[in-house]
Motif scaffolding. Structure first.
Motif, PDB file in Angstrom:
ATOM      1  N   ARG A 145      -1.804  12.675   1.707  1.00  0.00           N
ATOM      2  CA  ARG A 145      -0.861  12.826   0.577  1.00  0.00           C
ATOM      3  C   ARG A 145      -0.515  14.298   0.383  1.00  0.00           C
ATOM      4  N   THR A 163       0.832  -1.203   0.000  1.00  0.00           N
ATOM      5  CA  THR A 163       0.000   0.000   0.000  1.00  0.00           C
ATOM      6  C   THR A 163       0.870   1.258   0.000  1.00  0.00           C
ATOM      7  N   LEU A 200       1.029   4.089  -3.000  1.00  0.00           N
ATOM      8  CA  LEU A 200       0.565   5.450  -2.726  1.00  0.00           C
ATOM      9  C   LEU A 200       1.707   6.467  -2.722  1.00  0.00           C
ATOM     10  N   ALA A 215      -4.033  -2.528   7.330  1.00  0.00           N
ATOM     11  CA  ALA A 215      -3.619  -2.152   5.972  1.00  0.00           C
ATOM     12  C   ALA A 215      -4.649  -1.199   5.360  1.00  0.00           C
ATOM     13  N   VAL A 216      -5.924  -1.441   5.624  1.00  0.00           N
ATOM     14  CA  VAL A 216      -6.980  -0.563   5.116  1.00  0.00           C
ATOM     15  C   VAL A 216      -6.850   0.817   5.757  1.00  0.00           C
ATOM     16  N   HIS A 274      -3.572   8.129   1.987  1.00  0.00           N
ATOM     17  CA  HIS A 274      -4.251   8.810   0.888  1.00  0.00           C
ATOM     18  C   HIS A 274      -4.758  10.175   1.335  1.00  0.00           C
ATOM     19  N   LEU A 299     -10.727  -0.868  11.805  1.00  0.00           N
ATOM     20  CA  LEU A 299     -10.445  -1.229  10.424  1.00  0.00           C
ATOM     21  C   LEU A 299      -9.211  -2.117  10.426  1.00  0.00           C
ATOM     22  N   ILE A 326      -9.344   7.954  11.772  1.00  0.00           N
ATOM     23  CA  ILE A 326     -10.367   7.893  10.734  1.00  0.00           C
ATOM     24  C   ILE A 326     -11.718   7.856  11.442  1.00  0.00           C
ATOM     25  N   VAL A 377      -9.063  12.759  10.642  1.00  0.00           N
ATOM     26  CA  VAL A 377      -8.297  13.127   9.454  1.00  0.00           C
ATOM     27  C   VAL A 377      -9.187  13.880   8.469  1.00  0.00           C
ATOM     28  N   GLU A 378     -10.490  13.661   8.564  1.00  0.00           N
ATOM     29  CA  GLU A 378     -11.447  14.332   7.667  1.00  0.00           C
ATOM     30  C   GLU A 378     -11.508  15.834   7.934  1.00  0.00           C
ATOM     31  N   GLY A 398      -3.921   2.670   4.328  1.00  0.00           N
ATOM     32  CA  GLY A 398      -4.217   3.172   2.987  1.00  0.00           C
ATOM     33  C   GLY A 398      -5.054   4.442   3.039  1.00  0.00           C
ATOM     34  N   ILE A 399      -6.086   4.445   3.863  1.00  0.00           N
ATOM     35  CA  ILE A 399      -6.968   5.617   3.962  1.00  0.00           C
ATOM     36  C   ILE A 399      -6.184   6.823   4.488  1.00  0.00           C
TER      37      ILE A 399
END
Lengths: 255, 255
Positions: free
Chosen positions: B253, B128, B132, B242-243, B250, B239, B230, B193-194, B246-247
């Motif tokens: 970034r 991942t 990314l 790994a998921v 991303h 979660l 998250i 993070v949102e 990834g979130i």
């Protein structure tokens, strides 16, 4: 009928569909099952399980609830269990009766599984969808049965509260049309999800994820109105399907 | 020394570290290895592999490159292989000589693994990070050796080009301080993070992910300047690592 016979029988998809029951294996999964609203109809365990405090607590909880509990030999237990390390405990439960209508009522985000075959991936994908607030997962033909014990195990309890509906292609297309749900699909040839403005997303959205490598089924492709992709570093080719699903669902969450 | 003996020896971490070699198992992984810049020093396969067109092509490619190739019995092969379904082929290769300096030179994003133990998860996390665009993964004490055959397999070739550095806590803290890399960590108690504006992110960033449930190691927590999480649906608790990685990668970034 003996509990052991039923558990063995439920290893087959046809038996699960006929009885509308499934098997949950492992301490953590059985704990999650007992904490869920689902009806648990029986529990099998080995003698060794009772040496473990957490295992013994699960058995005690089942007994207190009046669930039929039976201790079996290691060999008998192994003959009924379907996952690699079932930890000496499995429980039989009734499948939730998810109906399309109750799922759709308040829903804005749906996940659609198109021919995903790896049980571990499918379980992790459902767990991801539930955690990210997706209102229902639709399972299309060619996807592994979500009530397979390996999927149940890797979903970490998500299947016990997250609605999952198995539909054929026609029923899915009818669902999307009737409820005005645009169908987007994850595809390497799609628009970069990073370029989308979340404030312009449609209010309701179904995201289709498909088998790594195989691409979308032709039947599904016909219903797809937009393809989206995750931008990847040069020289890298793919993400695990559960990771990709998590990133896309997060990036496409309601504004 | 016989190739079979070397492959068996490399099942142990100490032997891998001493020889600076590792084993890649399975057709797809060996294909990725042969396509990478790494030096492959030998290949073992079973007779059955040659019945498969893709398997036979891998063996032929190795022979053409002058790599030592040896056919062994199924039993001997099984004694050297470490993953569940090694598909009758494994290759021995030299570890890449990643140095901290070359990784840092152009890097803006780093991933840090704090005591992650599941080999499949660690491989998927590295895959991942590579996909990314993360510039390097730092592995802290308590994490499974990334050159374990199970990690190599689940990384799907990512380890053959993505720089991975094993550091102790002090070296990691020194790295972060010397290169002015803020250290953020994934933690359920962190900021959503949102809610972050990607345009205000620091230019360089290291994200620490830790064992599900166990939380951050105290040594690492001391270096962390911000925690992020998250946002999850009510009633869901976690979660897959790994998921989640990834979130977060991303969402964090570079702008």
């Amino acid at each position: 009928v003996k509990l052991l016979t039923i558990a063995r029988d439920l290893q087959r998809r046809k038996a699960r569909e006929r009885h509308q029951r499934f098997v949950a294996e492992g301490v953590r999964t059985v704990e999650a099952l007992l904490a869920s609203p689902l009806t648990v109809t029986g529990l099998l365990h080995t003698a060794d399980l009772m040496e473990d405090a957490r295992g013994a607590a699960v058995v005690k909880q089942a007994m207190v609830r009046g669930i039929t509990v039976k201790e079996v030999s290691d060999a008998d237990f192994a003959s009924a269990a379907d996952t690699d390390a079932p930890q000496g405990v499995l429980a039989i439960a009734e499948m939730p009766s998810a109906t399309l209508e109750q799922t759709v009522a308040a829903g804005t985000r749906f996940l659609v599984l198109d021919a995903l075959q790896d049980p571990g991936n499918v379980g992790t994908v459902v767990r991801t969808a539930a955690a990210l607030g997706v209102h229902g997962t639709i399972v299309l033909p060619g996807t592994v049965d979500v009530w397979n014990a390996k999927v149940v195990r890797s979903a970490m309890g998500a299947l016990f509260h997250h609605p999952v509906l198995a539909l054929d292609w026609e029923a899915f297309a009818a669902f999307a049309a009737a409820h005005e749900v645009p169908v987007w699909a994850a595809d390497m040839a799609g628009d970069p999800v990073e370029s989308l403005d979340r404030r312009t997303l449609p209010p309701r959205l179904a995201l289709v994820v498909s088998n790594e490598g195989a691409g979308l089924s032709p039947h599904v492709a016909a219903a797809v109105t937009r393809q989206v992709r995750i931008t990847m570093a040069p020289g890298t080719e793919s993400l695990n399907v559960a990771v990709a699903t998590g990133i896309l669902l997060h990036a496409l969450r309601p504004a």
